[in-house]
Design a protein around this motif. Structure first.
Motif, PDB file in Angstrom:
ATOM      1  N   ALA A   1       0.813  -1.223   0.000  1.00 50.03           N
ATOM      2  CA  ALA A   1       0.000   0.000   0.000  1.00 50.03           C
ATOM      3  C   ALA A   1       0.846   1.272   0.000  1.00 50.03           C
ATOM      4  O   ALA A   1       0.414   2.304  -0.528  1.00 50.03           O
ATOM      5  CB  ALA A   1      -0.941  -0.013   1.198  1.00 50.03           C
ATOM      6  N   ASP A   2       2.043   1.209   0.574  1.00 59.11           N
ATOM      7  CA  ASP A   2       2.902   2.395   0.600  1.00 59.11           C
ATOM      8  C   ASP A   2       3.499   2.707  -0.767  1.00 59.11           C
ATOM      9  O   ASP A   2       4.029   3.798  -0.990  1.00 59.11           O
ATOM     10  CB  ASP A   2       4.017   2.224   1.641  1.00 59.11           C
ATOM     11  CG  ASP A   2       4.802   0.929   1.481  1.00 59.11           C
ATOM     12  OD1 ASP A   2       4.278  -0.021   0.866  1.00 59.11           O
ATOM     13  OD2 ASP A   2       5.930   0.857   1.985  1.00 59.11           O
ATOM     14  N   LYS A   3       3.394   1.764  -1.724  1.00 59.52           N
ATOM     15  CA  LYS A   3       3.894   1.969  -3.079  1.00 59.52           C
ATOM     16  C   LYS A   3       2.769   1.857  -4.114  1.00 59.52           C
ATOM     17  O   LYS A   3       3.029   1.922  -5.317  1.00 59.52           O
ATOM     18  CB  LYS A   3       4.977   0.931  -3.404  1.00 59.52           C
ATOM     19  CG  LYS A   3       6.177   0.955  -2.468  1.00 59.52           C
ATOM     20  CD  LYS A   3       7.164  -0.142  -2.839  1.00 59.52           C
ATOM     21  CE  LYS A   3       8.375  -0.148  -1.916  1.00 59.52           C
ATOM     22  NZ  LYS A   3       9.336  -1.220  -2.265  1.00 59.52           N
ATOM     23  N   ASN A   4       1.554   1.693  -3.659  1.00 56.18           N
ATOM     24  CA  ASN A   4       0.429   1.375  -4.525  1.00 56.18           C
ATOM     25  C   ASN A   4      -0.194   2.642  -5.095  1.00 56.18           C
ATOM     26  O   ASN A   4      -0.687   3.486  -4.350  1.00 56.18           O
ATOM     27  CB  ASN A   4      -0.606   0.574  -3.729  1.00 56.18           C
ATOM     28  CG  ASN A   4      -1.687  -0.033  -4.590  1.00 56.18           C
ATOM     29  OD1 ASN A   4      -2.295   0.639  -5.414  1.00 56.18           O
ATOM     30  ND2 ASN A   4      -1.959  -1.315  -4.370  1.00 56.18           N
ATOM     31  N   SER A   5      -0.194   2.765  -6.423  1.00 52.99           N
ATOM     32  CA  SER A   5      -0.686   3.995  -7.056  1.00 52.99           C
ATOM     33  C   SER A   5      -2.185   4.179  -6.914  1.00 52.99           C
ATOM     34  O   SER A   5      -2.700   5.280  -7.145  1.00 52.99           O
ATOM     35  CB  SER A   5      -0.302   4.004  -8.538  1.00 52.99           C
ATOM     36  OG  SER A   5      -0.776   2.848  -9.196  1.00 52.99           O
ATOM     37  N   PHE A   6      -2.913   3.131  -6.529  1.00 55.76           N
ATOM     38  CA  PHE A   6      -4.350   3.298  -6.312  1.00 55.76           C
ATOM     39  C   PHE A   6      -4.664   3.926  -4.948  1.00 55.76           C
ATOM     40  O   PHE A   6      -5.807   4.330  -4.715  1.00 55.76           O
ATOM     41  CB  PHE A   6      -5.088   1.970  -6.465  1.00 55.76           C
ATOM     42  CG  PHE A   6      -5.490   1.669  -7.878  1.00 55.76           C
ATOM     43  CD1 PHE A   6      -6.375   2.486  -8.563  1.00 55.76           C
ATOM     44  CD2 PHE A   6      -4.960   0.575  -8.541  1.00 55.76           C
ATOM     45  CE1 PHE A   6      -6.737   2.223  -9.873  1.00 55.76           C
ATOM     46  CE2 PHE A   6      -5.312   0.293  -9.850  1.00 55.76           C
ATOM     47  CZ  PHE A   6      -6.208   1.127 -10.525  1.00 55.76           C
ATOM     48  N   VAL A   7      -3.690   4.002  -4.060  1.00 59.80           N
ATOM     49  CA  VAL A   7      -3.942   4.644  -2.762  1.00 59.80           C
ATOM     50  C   VAL A   7      -4.227   6.140  -2.938  1.00 59.80           C
ATOM     51  O   VAL A   7      -5.260   6.633  -2.466  1.00 59.80           O
ATOM     52  CB  VAL A   7      -2.787   4.381  -1.779  1.00 59.80           C
ATOM     53  CG1 VAL A   7      -2.889   5.273  -0.546  1.00 59.80           C
ATOM     54  CG2 VAL A   7      -2.786   2.904  -1.357  1.00 59.80           C
ATOM     55  N   PRO A   8      -3.348   6.906  -3.618  1.00 56.68           N
ATOM     56  CA  PRO A   8      -3.699   8.318  -3.831  1.00 56.68           C
ATOM     57  C   PRO A   8      -4.944   8.495  -4.695  1.00 56.68           C
ATOM     58  O   PRO A   8      -5.699   9.465  -4.518  1.00 56.68           O
ATOM     59  CB  PRO A   8      -2.452   8.909  -4.496  1.00 56.68           C
ATOM     60  CG  PRO A   8      -1.683   7.751  -5.017  1.00 56.68           C
ATOM     61  CD  PRO A   8      -1.985   6.608  -4.107  1.00 56.68           C
ATOM     62  N   ILE A   9      -5.185   7.565  -5.615  1.00 53.65           N
ATOM     63  CA  ILE A   9      -6.397   7.643  -6.432  1.00 53.65           C
ATOM     64  C   ILE A   9      -7.633   7.460  -5.554  1.00 53.65           C
ATOM     65  O   ILE A   9      -8.630   8.187  -5.693  1.00 53.65           O
ATOM     66  CB  ILE A   9      -6.342   6.585  -7.553  1.00 53.65           C
ATOM     67  CG1 ILE A   9      -5.269   6.956  -8.578  1.00 53.65           C
ATOM     68  CG2 ILE A   9      -7.700   6.431  -8.234  1.00 53.65           C
ATOM     69  CD1 ILE A   9      -4.944   5.848  -9.567  1.00 53.65           C
ATOM     70  N   ALA A  10      -7.576   6.493  -4.637  1.00 52.02           N
ATOM     71  CA  ALA A  10      -8.701   6.269  -3.721  1.00 52.02           C
ATOM     72  C   ALA A  10      -8.981   7.511  -2.891  1.00 52.02           C
ATOM     73  O   ALA A  10     -10.151   7.904  -2.697  1.00 52.02           O
ATOM     74  CB  ALA A  10      -8.412   5.079  -2.814  1.00 52.02           C
ATOM     75  N   ARG A  11      -7.921   8.143  -2.416  1.00 48.60           N
ATOM     76  CA  ARG A  11      -8.114   9.357  -1.603  1.00 48.60           C
ATOM     77  C   ARG A  11      -8.712  10.486  -2.446  1.00 48.60           C
ATOM     78  O   ARG A  11      -9.606  11.200  -1.988  1.00 48.60           O
ATOM     79  CB  ARG A  11      -6.781   9.758  -0.984  1.00 48.60           C
ATOM     80  CG  ARG A  11      -6.353   8.798   0.133  1.00 48.60           C
ATOM     81  CD  ARG A  11      -4.975   9.089   0.659  1.00 48.60           C
ATOM     82  NE  ARG A  11      -4.682   8.278   1.845  1.00 48.60           N
ATOM     83  CZ  ARG A  11      -3.481   7.832   2.160  1.00 48.60           C
ATOM     84  NH1 ARG A  11      -2.430   8.125   1.393  1.00 48.60           N
ATOM     85  NH2 ARG A  11      -3.304   7.098   3.252  1.00 48.60           N
ATOM     86  N   ALA A  12      -8.236  10.634  -3.670  1.00 46.77           N
ATOM     87  CA  ALA A  12      -8.749  11.691  -4.533  1.00 46.77           C
ATOM     88  C   ALA A  12     -10.218  11.477  -4.867  1.00 46.77           C
ATOM     89  O   ALA A  12     -10.989  12.440  -4.997  1.00 46.77           O
ATOM     90  CB  ALA A  12      -7.923  11.763  -5.813  1.00 46.77           C
ATOM     91  N   LEU A  13     -10.628  10.205  -5.002  1.00 48.54           N
ATOM     92  CA  LEU A  13     -12.019   9.881  -5.331  1.00 48.54           C
ATOM     93  C   LEU A  13     -12.878   9.673  -4.083  1.00 48.54           C
ATOM     94  O   LEU A  13     -14.041   9.288  -4.188  1.00 48.54           O
ATOM     95  CB  LEU A  13     -12.061   8.626  -6.213  1.00 48.54           C
ATOM     96  CG  LEU A  13     -11.441   8.782  -7.607  1.00 48.54           C
ATOM     97  CD1 LEU A  13     -11.444   7.453  -8.350  1.00 48.54           C
ATOM     98  CD2 LEU A  13     -12.182   9.835  -8.417  1.00 48.54           C
ATOM     99  N   GLU A  14     -12.266   9.910  -2.907  1.00 56.42           N
ATOM    100  CA  GLU A  14     -12.968   9.840  -1.618  1.00 56.42           C
ATOM    101  C   GLU A  14     -13.513   8.432  -1.338  1.00 56.42           C
ATOM    102  O   GLU A  14     -14.639   8.261  -0.876  1.00 56.42           O
ATOM    103  CB  GLU A  14     -14.078  10.889  -1.540  1.00 56.42           C
ATOM    104  CG  GLU A  14     -13.538  12.318  -1.636  1.00 56.42           C
ATOM    105  CD  GLU A  14     -14.606  13.378  -1.464  1.00 56.42           C
ATOM    106  OE1 GLU A  14     -15.802  13.065  -1.673  1.00 56.42           O
ATOM    107  OE2 GLU A  14     -14.250  14.523  -1.131  1.00 56.42           O
ATOM    108  N   PHE A  15     -12.682   7.438  -1.629  1.00 56.48           N
ATOM    109  CA  PHE A  15     -12.976   6.056  -1.249  1.00 56.48           C
ATOM    110  C   PHE A  15     -12.267   5.775   0.074  1.00 56.48           C
ATOM    111  O   PHE A  15     -11.049   5.943   0.179  1.00 56.48           O
ATOM    112  CB  PHE A  15     -12.488   5.082  -2.312  1.00 56.48           C
ATOM    113  CG  PHE A  15     -13.469   4.838  -3.424  1.00 56.48           C
ATOM    114  CD1 PHE A  15     -14.100   3.609  -3.562  1.00 56.48           C
ATOM    115  CD2 PHE A  15     -13.775   5.849  -4.336  1.00 56.48           C
ATOM    116  CE1 PHE A  15     -14.998   3.383  -4.587  1.00 56.48           C
ATOM    117  CE2 PHE A  15     -14.672   5.629  -5.366  1.00 56.48           C
ATOM    118  CZ  PHE A  15     -15.290   4.385  -5.489  1.00 56.48           C
ATOM    119  N   GLU A  16     -13.012   5.329   1.051  1.00 52.34           N
ATOM    120  CA  GLU A  16     -12.437   5.064   2.377  1.00 52.34           C
ATOM    121  C   GLU A  16     -11.479   3.869   2.328  1.00 52.34           C
ATOM    122  O   GLU A  16     -11.814   2.803   1.793  1.00 52.34           O
ATOM    123  CB  GLU A  16     -13.564   4.762   3.375  1.00 52.34           C
ATOM    124  CG  GLU A  16     -13.088   4.379   4.767  1.00 52.34           C
ATOM    125  CD  GLU A  16     -14.210   3.842   5.643  1.00 52.34           C
ATOM    126  OE1 GLU A  16     -13.884   3.244   6.689  1.00 52.34           O
ATOM    127  OE2 GLU A  16     -15.391   3.999   5.274  1.00 52.34           O
TER     128      GLU A  16
END
Length: 414
Positions: free
Chosen positions: A66-81
Motif C-alpha cells: 500500500a505504501d507503493k500502490n498507485s491506487f492509494v492516492p487515487i482512492a483518496r482523490a475519489l474519496e474512497f475510504e
C-alpha cells in the motif's frame, strides 16, 4: 460512446492497465478509445453487492504494498475510504481447527522455505520453486496451498526468479466500498466502448486495422492490455503473427484463484476479521476470512489445481465445498447459519481465462519480452508485463501508464 472509424490510439481492454493508459493520454491532444469486451469496466477487478449488507470483491480485494500502490492516492482523490486493518492471514485464528502450537510450527516451516527460496534465487538459476521445499517436511502440502493462494499455481509451476522479482512491502490495505468499485470509478471519465470484443489486430500496413464485434477500426497506435491467456490461446490474433509475444504469454499463464462469500446468520457470535483454516496437511484446501469489514459473512478463497477442479464441478461447487469444510472445522450446526451468495469462476471467464499471471520455471524473462513495443505501433501492458508488481491491480495500472508514455515518446510528444 459512439464507435469511431479511426483514432490515434486504441487501447484493448478496460481493466486497470487499459484505464491507466487512457488516463495517461488525457490532455495529449490524441483521439483515444478503450475497447472492452465486457459490459463493465475493471476487468478482473469487480465489486458486487452480494446482499444488501454485504459488498464483495469478486476479483482483487487488497491494495498490496500500500505504501507503493498507485491506487492509494487515487482512492483518496475519489474519496474512497481505505481500511488499514491488518490482514487475517497470520493472526486472529478462530476455533480449534489449527491449534496455536501447530500454527507456529507451520509458520516457522514456511518462513524457512521462503529463506531457502530466496537463497536459490540469489544463485540466478530459474528453477521450480518446489525445489526449495525441505524433503519430507510435514507442512509441505500446506506450503504448496499458500502458493496456490498467492500465485494461482502450485510451486512446481512457479519460477524461483519470478518469485524473487516481486516487490512486497507487506503493507496490505483494503477499500471499504470495494477495489473493483474504485477502479470502475477511476475509469468513469475514460472514453470506452463496452461489449466490444477484439478478434484481430492487423499491423501489416501503416495504420493498424482492428476487427471487433462492433466493426472495423483504424488506429495509428494500439496498446494491448488483455490477459496473457487470451494472447497465448490466440483469442486475439495478430497479422502478421507475433510468435515472440505468443510464446512469452505462454510462459506467463494465468493461474486460478477463486472466492466465495457466504451469508452468516448470528454473525455477532463470531469475531470480526477472523481467520479460519485447518491443519489439514493437504494442498486441496480453502482459507476463510470471517466477517470482513464486520460484515455478516464468511469469505472463502481457493487456488491452483483445486480451484480448477471446483470450477469444473459447476456452479455452486465452490460454495458447497466451503460449507462442508467450515462444518468440518466448526461442527455441523454451522451449516444452518451459512447461505451461498456469490462465487467467482475466473478460469471459466471467457475474457480472463484465469486470475493473474505466474512465470513458469525458466520463463522469468518473459515479462520483459511481453512488455516490449513492436515497430513503434503496438504497445503492451497488463499486470503480466509489470517487472515487480505483477499479479496486482496497481502493477497493471502502472504498466498502462508506462505503455502510454511509450506511445507519446514514439510520437515525439513530451
Amino acid at each position: 460512446m459512439s464507435f469511431p472509424s479511426s483514432v490515434d490510439v486504441a487501447i484493448i481492454g478496460a481493466g486497470a492497465a487499459g484505464l491507466g493508459a487512457a488516463h495517461a493520454l488525457r490532455g495529449s491532444g490524441l483521439s483515444v478509445i478503450v475497447l472492452e469486451a465486457r459490459n463493465r469496466l475493471g476487468g478482473r477487478a469487480w465489486t458486487v453487492q452480494a446482499s444488501p449488507e454485504i459488498t464483495f470483491d469478486v476479483g482483487c480485494g487488497w491494495l498490496h504494498s500500500a505504501d507503493k500502490n498507485s491506487f492509494v492516492p487515487i482512492a483518496r482523490a475519489l474519496e474512497f475510504e481505505l481500511n488499514k486493518d491488518l490482514p487475517p492471514w497470520r493472526e486472529r485464528a478462530y476455533g480449534n481447527a489449527f491449534p496455536q502450537g501447530e500454527r507456529d510450527d507451520f509458520m516457522g516451516a514456511m518462513d524457512a522455505f521462503y529463506q531457502r527460496l530466496w537463497q536459490a534465487a540469489q544463485k540466478g538459476k530459474d528453477e521450480p520453486a518446489s525445489r526449495s521445499l525441505e524433503p519430507g517436511n510435514r507442512w509441505n502440502p500446506m506450503i504448496d496451498a499458500i502458493s496456490t493462494y498467492i500465485n494461482g499455481c502450485e510451486l512446481k509451476d512457479m519460477s524461483t526468479l519470478d518469485w524473487d522479482a516481486y516487490e512486497d512491502s507487506e503493507l496490505n490495505w483494503r477499500v471499504r466500498r470495494g477495489y473493483g468499485a474504485l477502479i470502475a470509478a477511476y475509469g468513469a471519465p475514460c472514453p470506452v466502448a463496452l461489449n466490444c470484443s477484439v478478434t484481430l489486430i492487423d499491423h501489416s500496413n501503416k495504420q493498424v486495422r482492428i476487427e471487433t464485434s462492433q466493426g472495423t477500426m483504424a488506429a495509428d497506435k494500439v496498446i494491448v492490455t488483455v490477459p496473457t491467456n487470451l494472447i497465448a490461446e490466440e483469442a486475439i490474433r495478430f497479422s502478421p503473427p507475433l510468435p515472440a509475444k505468443v510464446d512469452a504469454a505462454r510462459g506467463l499463464p494465468l493461474g486460478v484463484d477463486d472466492k466465495v462469500t457466504l451469508a452468516l446468520d448470528d454473525a455477532e457470535a463470531f469475531p470480526r476479521e477472523g481467520n479460519l483454516r485447518g491443519a489439514s496437511m493437504r494442498t486441496e484446501m480453502g482459507t476463510y476470512h470471517i466477517r470482513p469489514f464486520g460484515q455478516p459473512c464468511i469469505e472463502g478463497f481457493f487456488g491452483g489445481s483445486f480451484a480448477r477442479e471446483l470450477e469444473a464441478a459447476g456452479d455452486g461447487a465452490i460454495a458447497a465445498h466451503s460449507i462442508d469444510e467450515i462444518a468440518g472445522f466448526l461442527g455441523d450446526d454451522i451449516r444452518r447459519k451459512l447461505k451461498p451468495l456469490y462465487e467467482s469462476r475466473w478460469g471459466r471467464d471467457p475474457f480472463a481465462r484465469g486470475s493473474y499471471s505466474h512465470a513458469l520455471p525458466g520463463h522469468a524473462g518473459d515479462r520483459a519480452v511481453l512488455a516490449a513495443p513492436v515497430d513503434g505501433r503496438l504497445f503492451f501492458a497488463g499486470e503480466a508485463t509489470s517487472p515487480n508488481f505483477f499479479t496486482t491491480a496497481h502493477g497493471a495500472r502502472d504498466s498502462g501508464e508506462r505503455a502510454a508514455k511509450e506511445v507519446l515518446a514514439a510520437l515525439g510528444k513530451p
